[in-house]
Design a protein around this motif. Structure first.
Motif, PDB file in Angstrom:
ATOM      1  N   VAL A  40       1.231  -0.806  -0.500  1.00 21.10           N
ATOM      2  CA  VAL A  40       0.118  -0.354   0.037  1.00 21.10           C
ATOM      3  C   VAL A  40       0.912   1.228  -0.105  1.00 21.10           C
ATOM      4  O   VAL A  40       2.317   1.420   0.406  1.00 21.10           O
ATOM      5  N   ILE A  42       1.035   4.947   1.309  1.00 19.80           N
ATOM      6  CA  ILE A  42       0.776   6.269   2.376  1.00 19.80           C
ATOM      7  C   ILE A  42       0.702   7.563   2.221  1.00 19.80           C
ATOM      8  O   ILE A  42       1.683   7.691   1.807  1.00 19.80           O
ATOM      9  N   SER A  46      -2.732   9.397   6.271  1.00 19.84           N
ATOM     10  CA  SER A  46      -2.669   8.407   6.893  1.00 19.84           C
ATOM     11  C   SER A  46      -3.186   7.927   5.834  1.00 19.84           C
ATOM     12  O   SER A  46      -3.487   6.518   7.013  1.00 19.84           O
ATOM     13  N   ALA A  48      -4.869   4.254   3.867  1.00 19.14           N
ATOM     14  CA  ALA A  48      -3.297   3.590   2.680  1.00 19.14           C
ATOM     15  C   ALA A  48      -4.236   3.043   2.054  1.00 19.14           C
ATOM     16  O   ALA A  48      -5.711   2.846   1.472  1.00 19.14           O
ATOM     17  N   PHE A  82       2.496   9.410  -2.482  1.00 20.00           N
ATOM     18  CA  PHE A  82       2.507   8.889  -1.113  1.00 20.00           C
ATOM     19  C   PHE A  82       3.597   9.383  -0.236  1.00 20.00           C
ATOM     20  O   PHE A  82       4.473   9.575  -1.292  1.00 20.00           O
ATOM     21  N   MET A  88       0.310  -4.163   4.331  1.00 21.58           N
ATOM     22  CA  MET A  88      -0.703  -4.475   4.946  1.00 21.58           C
ATOM     23  C   MET A  88      -0.949  -6.441   4.410  1.00 21.58           C
ATOM     24  O   MET A  88      -1.268  -6.619   3.450  1.00 21.58           O
TER      25      MET A  88
END
Length: 127
Positions: A40, A42, A46, A48, A82, A88
């Protein structure tokens, strides 16, 4: 120099070891198996954003696809959305409902396999 190239394919390879953590568990403790991992991006808020998904098999995660390729192309030309990237994990919580899985990533030392990325790029023709 990767600033002026077109990325035609990107593959991220990450080795992991979930068995090492299991060796430190108390007797009869069952940790659910990791089924897939998302790579992912970010954002500065914040959030994802999933960029690629890999099945968790044989201690290696392989991420590729058009969204990952486009994201890397944007980063190379200085237009990344990002601030950072992360992994994750997803697990199948049946029948266990009260635990989370652990993924032990290599630390990049000589004795371990650190994350690697293979890029296929096209250089512009100079006239």
């Amino acid at each position: 120099d990767l600033e002026n190239v077109a990325v035609s394919r990107a593959i991220l390879r990450v080795s992991y070891d979930s068995l090492e953590a299991d060796q430190q568990l108390p007797p009869h403790f069952v940790r659910p198996a990791l089924t897939q991992v998302d790579f992912v991006g970010i954002t500065s808020d914040s959030v994802a954003v999933p960029l690629a998904t890999s099945s968790a098999a044989d201690g290696v995660l392989l991420f590729d696809g058009p969204v990952l390729r486009a994201t890397l192309q944007d980063a190379l030309i200085g237009q990344s959305l990002f601030d950072s990237f992360a992994l994750m994990g997803s697990i199948d919580l049946q029948p266990v409902q009260n635990t989370a899985n652990i993924l032990i990533l290599s630390d990049g030392t000589v004795d371990t396999d650190g994350p690697t990325m293979a890029l296929t790029v096209i250089k512009p023709v100079e006239l």
